[in-house]
Design a protein around this motif. Structure first.
Motif: not given
Lengths: 331, 331
Positions: A194-219
């Motif tokens: 969905s457009v919302q699902g894609l926006a949610q993913a982009m929000g997660a990339f934008a908010a990801a911390r450099e020192t967070g989880s493996l996924r956050e660091r990757a994002m």
């Protein structure tokens, strides 16, 4: 269910000539919808706008680190490039470092969009090869992961470990089961969302911390790699490159075929996704520019903006013929 | 007022990816509406679809006869050509016969769409000139009329006798006062009209008798010149050329920028006009093909049709990715 809403219009001689309708959603890092237009639940193919999602398994598997990929290479893995010398040179070197070469790619060949590269091929009586394909950076990433996983060579098949890892990552970051998949221009599966699902993913990339989880660091690394290398993500003259430059590396944006556009704004921790229902790139570019201006990260008067939003249209003699602008009631 | 209706859809992986909406009207020679979709009163710019209307003053003034123009030249005057050798050669000869040359044109220059012509320029380190402009045949007609009228050289200005004669002819054949005008890609004025007005004009061209009034004879000759010279009206690979060939010279059709398409079917005495609201050529081509199939003049299974209607989409490796087809409820 809401229909697509008028977003972009072309005017000529003081009269409306063409109209583009679409859907758009802005999400924060928790997946909450901040603003929406049209139908947030509309199922779309993200096409190349999701290359950053398709690069997550490359990062999270350790393949990128094992191959020593640079931020520039990661940006190219998320790119739809012009096939200019800077892009094709990097892909050739990347493949060579993997002990591979052009025939290992599965993206197909097309004439490079870069004019100098195109004319160079014609003047040299050469045919374009798969390295010129705008997706050859993404495919170099696929090959890097394939090698790391010791998987078979047909890495664009739906049941290949690379694509299955991408499906899992896609469903996790969008927060929804994929509605299905299609085959993209480059032969890779493209998972519907969905457009919302894609926006949610982009929000997660934008908010990801450099020192967070493996996924956050990757994002975090992928989004910042894109924002730091605008010329690699597309090329001279293109919307992604020019608009990212206009935002001084603070924002990552990416187009997808059939008029998808996404943005990640780390300083605000929000992501944007939009789809113009008719597939028109000019409208997707105008609409993403309008939303970036609305969020205060893009100058409405910057030449890169004015080339696409409130953009004066000129003909072959340079005469003004019309203007491309947002529709009343959009933003 | 009716909105644009869904006409054409792109499907991928069994899911709807993009949608095109539009307006269409079919009229007979008396201007009666036979069928309509969307809003017949929608004001549009006909763009290049009205080149046959713009050629009426060339015929009716006696300029075409005085210059001895052939049917092939008249077809080229109504064309948006590819800039292939057959087109540019004819324009060069035409201008030479007028005692004129390339600088007398006012259409501007762009790279020819014909691949061989384009590559030939690149290999010869040559720049495209105004003769390569897809409208250079129309402009040769404008120059022929300008010369005949002993008018000034700035023939694309709105108050020039050529453009004023075109405005009068346009309002007569559409049966309505023009809502205004815009400047076209080739710098000529383009008079706005309703979709129904354009369909009415096309119906009049289709029904015109070879032995009728001055106007009818002009209309008859122009429509038949187009139908008889499909390669001159556009070029190899293009919709106008391929679809007219598929109809064996029985029907004249013409595209216009921003997704306008018209057809004249003499054997039925009817005309068709359509506009896709988003300006997408692929949708206009699919929609006109669908209407021509509906009217029984185009074979739905002809390769030229299947390239545009129920058209299998393939990617750079030739893999099937989707299909472009009409929307449910259109035709």
């Amino acid at each position: 269910m809401t229909s697509a809403v008028a977003m972009v219009e072309l005017w000529r001689g003081g009269l409306l000539e063409s109209t583009h309708r679409g859907h758009a959603v802005i999400c924060n890092g928790d997946g909450e919808v901040i603003e929406a237009w049209g139908n947030p639940a509309q199922i779309i193919f993200p096409r190349s706008s999701c290359k950053i999602i398709q690069a997550l398994p490359l990062m999270e598997s350790g393949a990128a680190a094992a191959a020593g990929l640079t931020d520039a290479q990661l940006a190219l893995a998320c790119a739809s490039h012009q096939g200019a010398a800077i892009h094709t040179g990097m892909v050739r070197d990347w493949l060579a470092n993997l002990g591979m070469s052009e025939p290992d790619l599965r993206c197909g060949s097309h004439e490079p969009y870069d004019r100098d590269a195109r004319n160079g091929l014609i003047l040299g009586h050469e045919e374009p090869c798969q390295i010129h394909n705008n997706c050859s950076g993404k495919h170099s990433g696929f090959l890097t992961l394939t090698r790391h996983l010791k998987a078979g060579p047909e890495y664009v098949e739906i049941d290949h470990p690379v694509q299955q890892a991408i499906r899992t990552a896609t469903e996790e970051v969008t927060g929804e089961a994929s509605a299905g998949y299609g085959i993209d221009g480059c032969s890779a599966p493209n998972f519907a969302m969905s457009v919302q699902g894609l926006a949610q993913a982009m929000g997660a990339f934008a908010a990801a911390r450099e020192t967070g989880s493996l996924r956050e660091r990757a994002m975090h690394r992928l989004a910042h790699a894109m924002a730091a290398h605008p010329a690699l993500v597309a090329g001279e003259g293109r919307a992604c490159t020019e608009l990212m430059r206009a935002m001084d590396g603070r924002v990552a944006i990416k187009t997808g075929a059939e008029a998808v556009f996404v943005a990640m704004i780390p300083e605000q921790g929000i992501g944007i996704a939009l789809k113009i229902e008719d597939g028109s790139s000019r409208a997707a570019e105008a609409a993403i520019a309008a939303l970036l201006v609305r969020r205060g990260v893009l100058d409405a008067q910057h030449p890169a903006t004015r080339k696409r939003l409130n953009a004066v249209q000129r003909n072959w003699r340079g005469r003004e013929t019309g203007i491309l602008c947002t529709a009343a009631g959009f933003v």
